[in-house]
Design a protein around this motif. Structure first.
Motif, mmCIF file in Angstrom:
data_model
loop_
_atom_site.group_PDB
_atom_site.id
_atom_site.type_symbol
_atom_site.label_atom_id
_atom_site.label_comp_id
_atom_site.label_asym_id
_atom_site.label_seq_id
_atom_site.Cartn_x
_atom_site.Cartn_y
_atom_site.Cartn_z
ATOM 1 N N SER A 1 71.366 38.354 18.718
ATOM 2 C CA SER A 1 72.510 38.944 18.024
ATOM 3 C C SER A 1 73.186 39.933 18.963
ATOM 4 O O SER A 1 72.551 40.453 19.891
ATOM 5 N N PRO A 2 74.457 40.219 18.719
ATOM 6 C CA PRO A 2 75.120 41.242 19.534
ATOM 7 C C PRO A 2 74.439 42.606 19.428
ATOM 8 O O PRO A 2 74.316 43.320 20.421
ATOM 9 N N ALA A 3 73.955 42.948 18.237
ATOM 10 C CA ALA A 3 73.272 44.234 18.064
ATOM 11 C C ALA A 3 71.986 44.283 18.889
ATOM 12 O O ALA A 3 71.672 45.303 19.508
ATOM 13 N N GLY A 4 71.238 43.186 18.893
ATOM 14 C CA GLY A 4 70.017 43.126 19.695
ATOM 15 C C GLY A 4 70.324 43.243 21.178
ATOM 16 O O GLY A 4 69.632 43.950 21.919
ATOM 17 N N ALA A 5 71.382 42.579 21.620
ATOM 18 C CA ALA A 5 71.774 42.659 23.027
ATOM 19 C C ALA A 5 72.196 44.079 23.387
ATOM 20 O O ALA A 5 71.853 44.585 24.460
ATOM 21 N N GLU A 6 72.926 44.741 22.503
ATOM 22 C CA GLU A 6 73.346 46.127 22.760
ATOM 23 C C GLU A 6 72.134 47.054 22.884
ATOM 24 O O GLU A 6 72.105 47.925 23.758
ATOM 25 N N ARG A 7 71.130 46.858 22.033
ATOM 26 C CA ARG A 7 69.918 47.698 22.102
ATOM 27 C C ARG A 7 69.201 47.509 23.426
ATOM 28 O O ARG A 7 68.774 48.476 24.062
ATOM 29 N N VAL A 8 69.061 46.264 23.840
ATOM 30 C CA VAL A 8 68.363 45.979 25.099
ATOM 31 C C VAL A 8 69.157 46.537 26.276
ATOM 32 O O VAL A 8 68.602 47.190 27.166
ATOM 33 N N ALA A 9 70.458 46.315 26.289
ATOM 34 C CA ALA A 9 71.289 46.823 27.384
ATOM 35 C C ALA A 9 71.222 48.345 27.460
ATOM 36 O O ALA A 9 71.120 48.913 28.550
ATOM 37 N N VAL B 1 65.025 42.774 41.432
ATOM 38 C CA VAL B 1 64.983 41.813 40.324
ATOM 39 C C VAL B 1 63.618 41.862 39.647
ATOM 40 O O VAL B 1 63.538 41.883 38.410
ATOM 41 N N ASP B 2 62.549 41.906 40.405
ATOM 42 C CA ASP B 2 61.201 41.976 39.823
ATOM 43 C C ASP B 2 61.061 43.211 38.931
ATOM 44 O O ASP B 2 60.559 43.115 37.807
ATOM 45 N N ASP B 3 61.491 44.366 39.423
ATOM 46 C CA ASP B 3 61.408 45.600 38.631
ATOM 47 C C ASP B 3 62.254 45.494 37.374
ATOM 48 O O ASP B 3 61.827 45.905 36.285
ATOM 49 N N TYR B 4 63.457 44.956 37.512
ATOM 50 C CA TYR B 4 64.353 44.828 36.373
ATOM 51 C C TYR B 4 63.756 43.927 35.295
ATOM 52 O O TYR B 4 63.819 44.246 34.104
ATOM 53 N N VAL B 5 63.170 42.808 35.699
ATOM 54 C CA VAL B 5 62.611 41.871 34.726
ATOM 55 C C VAL B 5 61.480 42.529 33.929
ATOM 56 O O VAL B 5 61.374 42.333 32.717
ATOM 57 N N VAL B 6 60.659 43.322 34.576
ATOM 58 C CA VAL B 6 59.599 44.042 33.855
ATOM 59 C C VAL B 6 60.222 44.984 32.827
ATOM 60 O O VAL B 6 59.814 45.012 31.659
ATOM 61 N N ASN B 7 61.221 45.759 33.253
ATOM 62 C CA ASN B 7 61.892 46.682 32.328
ATOM 63 C C ASN B 7 62.564 45.929 31.191
ATOM 64 O O ASN B 7 62.534 46.373 30.036
ATOM 65 N N LEU B 8 63.172 44.802 31.502
ATOM 66 C CA LEU B 8 63.847 43.989 30.498
ATOM 67 C C LEU B 8 62.869 43.462 29.453
ATOM 68 O O LEU B 8 63.150 43.498 28.252
ATOM 69 N N ARG B 9 61.719 43.006 29.892
ATOM 70 C CA ARG B 9 60.702 42.504 28.940
ATOM 71 C C ARG B 9 60.267 43.593 27.973
ATOM 72 O O ARG B 9 60.155 43.363 26.773
ATOM 73 N N VAL B 10 60.013 44.771 28.498
ATOM 74 C CA VAL B 10 59.585 45.885 27.643
ATOM 75 C C VAL B 10 60.706 46.243 26.667
ATOM 76 O O VAL B 10 60.469 46.403 25.471
ATOM 77 N N ALA B 11 61.937 46.344 27.158
ATOM 78 C CA ALA B 11 63.066 46.678 26.295
ATOM 79 C C ALA B 11 63.251 45.633 25.202
ATOM 80 O O ALA B 11 63.487 45.982 24.038
ATOM 81 N N ALA B 12 63.132 44.370 25.539
ATOM 82 C CA ALA B 12 63.293 43.298 24.557
ATOM 83 C C ALA B 12 62.190 43.353 23.508
ATOM 84 O O ALA B 12 62.449 43.192 22.310
ATOM 85 N N LEU C 1 60.445 46.001 22.581
ATOM 86 C CA LEU C 1 60.630 47.190 21.746
ATOM 87 C C LEU C 1 61.830 47.059 20.820
ATOM 88 O O LEU C 1 61.798 47.565 19.696
ATOM 89 N N SER C 2 62.866 46.367 21.253
ATOM 90 C CA SER C 2 64.050 46.222 20.402
ATOM 91 C C SER C 2 63.771 45.316 19.210
ATOM 92 O O SER C 2 64.483 45.376 18.213
ATOM 93 N N ASP C 3 62.732 44.484 19.300
ATOM 94 C CA ASP C 3 62.359 43.612 18.191
ATOM 95 C C ASP C 3 61.482 44.309 17.157
ATOM 96 O O ASP C 3 61.222 43.757 16.097
ATOM 97 N N GLN C 4 61.027 45.515 17.471
ATOM 98 C CA GLN C 4 60.165 46.251 16.559
ATOM 99 C C GLN C 4 60.999 46.818 15.414
ATOM 100 O O GLN C 4 62.129 47.247 15.622
ATOM 101 N N PRO C 5 60.442 46.861 14.210
ATOM 102 C CA PRO C 5 61.184 47.458 13.096
ATOM 103 C C PRO C 5 61.407 48.953 13.355
ATOM 104 O O PRO C 5 60.569 49.629 13.939
ATOM 105 N N THR C 6 62.554 49.420 12.927
ATOM 106 C CA THR C 6 62.869 50.844 13.069
ATOM 107 C C THR C 6 62.057 51.630 12.060
ATOM 108 O O THR C 6 62.002 51.276 10.879
ATOM 109 N N GLN C 7 61.451 52.704 12.527
ATOM 110 C CA GLN C 7 60.682 53.544 11.624
ATOM 111 C C GLN C 7 61.442 54.828 11.388
ATOM 112 O O GLN C 7 62.106 55.354 12.278
ATOM 113 N N SER C 8 61.316 55.331 10.206
ATOM 114 C CA SER C 8 61.984 56.561 9.828
ATOM 115 C C SER C 8 60.960 57.576 9.414
ATOM 116 O O SER C 8 59.951 57.250 8.796
#
Length: 79
Positions: free
Chosen positions: A12-20, A56-67, A69-76
């Protein structure tokens, strides 16, 4: 100049924005990250192939973690 473009889809665009937003702070001067719909596109430019590969290797690791975490439910924290 060597260049790599990494494109990843996030459902989704929202998911992409969170990861970016999560990976942008780690960008160096040779990196740009943008969102195109549900896709995050990061372009990396380096003078040498080995420098490009390392970045690129460093970025891919960071990208995996960001992706992940962005899939985790938001906690309040409501009291």
């Amino acid at each position: 100049m060597r260049r790599a473009a990494i494109r990843t889809s996030h459902g989704s665009p929202a998911g992409a924005e969170r990861v970016a937003a999560a990976v942008r702070p780690d960008n160096t001067a040779e990196m740009t990250t943008r969102v195109e719909g549900e896709t995050v596109v990061t372009t990396i430019e380096r003078d040498a192939t080995n420098g490009l590969q390392s970045t690129v290797d460093d970025y891919v690791v960071n990208l995996r973690v960001a992706a992940q975490l962005s899939d985790q439910p938001t906690q309040s924290n409501h009291e």
